[in-house]
Design an enzyme around this catalytic site. Structure first.
Site, mmCIF file in Angstrom:
data_model
loop_
_atom_site.group_PDB
_atom_site.id
_atom_site.type_symbol
_atom_site.label_atom_id
_atom_site.label_comp_id
_atom_site.label_asym_id
_atom_site.label_seq_id
_atom_site.Cartn_x
_atom_site.Cartn_y
_atom_site.Cartn_z
ATOM 1 N N THR A 43 0.872 -1.230 -0.029
ATOM 2 C CA THR A 43 -0.005 0.016 -0.045
ATOM 3 C C THR A 43 0.953 1.428 -0.139
ATOM 4 O O THR A 43 1.833 1.295 0.590
ATOM 5 C CB THR A 43 -0.650 -0.109 1.223
ATOM 6 O OG1 THR A 43 -1.371 -1.298 1.630
ATOM 7 C CG2 THR A 43 -1.593 1.152 1.547
ATOM 8 N N GLY A 102 0.942 -2.528 5.428
ATOM 9 C CA GLY A 102 1.036 -4.144 5.646
ATOM 10 C C GLY A 102 -0.238 -4.818 5.776
ATOM 11 O O GLY A 102 -1.365 -4.506 5.146
HETATM 12 N N1 GLY Z 1 -2.642 -2.795 3.775
HETATM 13 C C1 GLY Z 1 -3.286 -2.924 2.721
HETATM 14 C C2 GLY Z 1 -4.165 -4.328 2.951
HETATM 15 O O1 GLY Z 1 -4.154 -4.886 3.832
HETATM 16 O O2 GLY Z 1 -5.257 -4.296 2.278
#
Ligand code: GLY
Length: 328
Positions: free
Chosen positions: A188, A240
């Site tokens: 992300t 994460g």
């Molecule tokens: N941090 C992105 C997700 O887990 O979708």
């Protein structure tokens, strides 16, 4: 030289000084302290934060709007065909369908998000439209797609990018879901910024976990989990494994800890401590947090080594290993 080219040149110079892999001692020559009090400042997660920051900075210079900047910055990553964790080129769910999550927030409490949305190239702009043009905070799935159509967003063909198709075909051989931490030094993108007047804003966008169950939504579109911004205190964003971050309401937790007097670094460390305590199989989970307070102090911390972020100020755009924040 144009402002933008000059900035990118400075970025490259800066990143040569601070790259992941520096020993902790070397990495302590961090610009973090210098950045405290520096405004404006834009921060974003992972290696892809460098080009994203460059676009955000250029937009900030062009329009003077931090909201425009944090939108423009992550739009860069949403278009990066090499990136398998953000945008329509990201890895799909287990049915072979790419679904996207995004959120955007201002320090006055305005926010918008979209979740489980298909065929939209720029979910961050759709999240902004939810914030600015609806009475709601979050739209999901088919409703979000219909809203996008009504707002004139073009619908993209549902076709995996060549890189994602290759990976998906490999995955289908075993069809096992197991997160692999930091495998490509990205996930992300979360971006947070502080403008010259002391106002804060943030954005967060992702294609979510590779090979997730169809319908799964991660932390990124959940205000307080993947992103939280409050002009009275500061801002935080997360990257994460979304489930682990949602479980502790990570970004909201960090902002609230800063409100109670912790530094951004201490707040990120406490969030990681809590995440580790609340999640099983922590060896397989990577999660990282990036935070800034209203004075421009920065913090970053993650469950495992390997987390880095990009920091843009008037002095340039540099990549910083979160390990450089560890206390000696
Ligand atoms: N941090 C992105 C997700 O887990 O979708």
């Amino acid at each position: 030289m144009s402002q933008r080219r000059k900035f990118i040149k400075q970025s490259l110079l800066g990143s040569a000084l601070l790259i992941p892999g520096l020993s902790t001692l070397e990495a302590q020559a961090t610009p973090v302290k210098k950045a405290a009090g520096t405004k404006p400042i834009i921060l974003s997660t992972w290696n892809h934060g460098i080009p994203a920051n460059a676009d955000a900075w250029a937009k900030l210079k062009e329009t003077g709007s931090l909201l425009d900047a944090v939108e423009a910055g992550v739009r860069n990553t949403e278009l990066d065909l090499e990136n398998l964790s953000v945008g329509l080129q990201g890895l799909p769910d287990r049915e072979g369908i790419t679904t996207l999550d995004a959120s955007i927030m201002l320090g006055d409490g305005s926010c918008g998000s979209v979740a489980f949305v298909r065929q939209v190239k720029h979910p961050i702009s759709l999240a902004r439209a939810v914030m600015e043009k609806t009475p709601h905070v979050m739209l999901a799935g088919e409703g979000a797609r219909q809203f996008a159509i009504a707002q004139g967003f073009p619908m993209e063909k549902e076709k995996l990018s060549p890189k994602a198709q290759v990976e998906y075909d490999k995955w289908k051989v075993t069809s096992q879901y197991k997160p692999i931490i930091n495998v490509e030094n990205h996930d992300t993108i979360g971006m947070i910024g502080l403008d010259a007047s002391g106002k804060l804003a943030g954005s967060c966008t992702t294609s979510g976990l590779a090979y997730k169950m169809h319908g799964r939504i991660g932390d990124s579109p959940i205000i307080g989990a993947g992103l939280f911004v409050d002009d009275e205190v500061g801002a935080a964003t997360a990257t994460g494994l979304g489930e682990s971050i949602i479980r502790i309401c990570g970004s909201f937790l960090i902002v609230e800890l800063m409100r109670q007097g912790r530094s951004p670094q201490a707040a990120c460390e406490e969030a990681v401590r809590r995440l580790v305590a609340k999640n099983k199989n922590i060896k397989d989970i990577q999660a990282g947090f990036l935070a800034i307070n209203k004075d421009g102090e920065v913090g970053a911390y993650a469950v495992h080594p390997g987390f880095n972020y990009a920091q843009a100020t008037e002095s340039g755009n540099v990549l910083i290993d979160a390990a450089s924040h560890f206390k000696a």
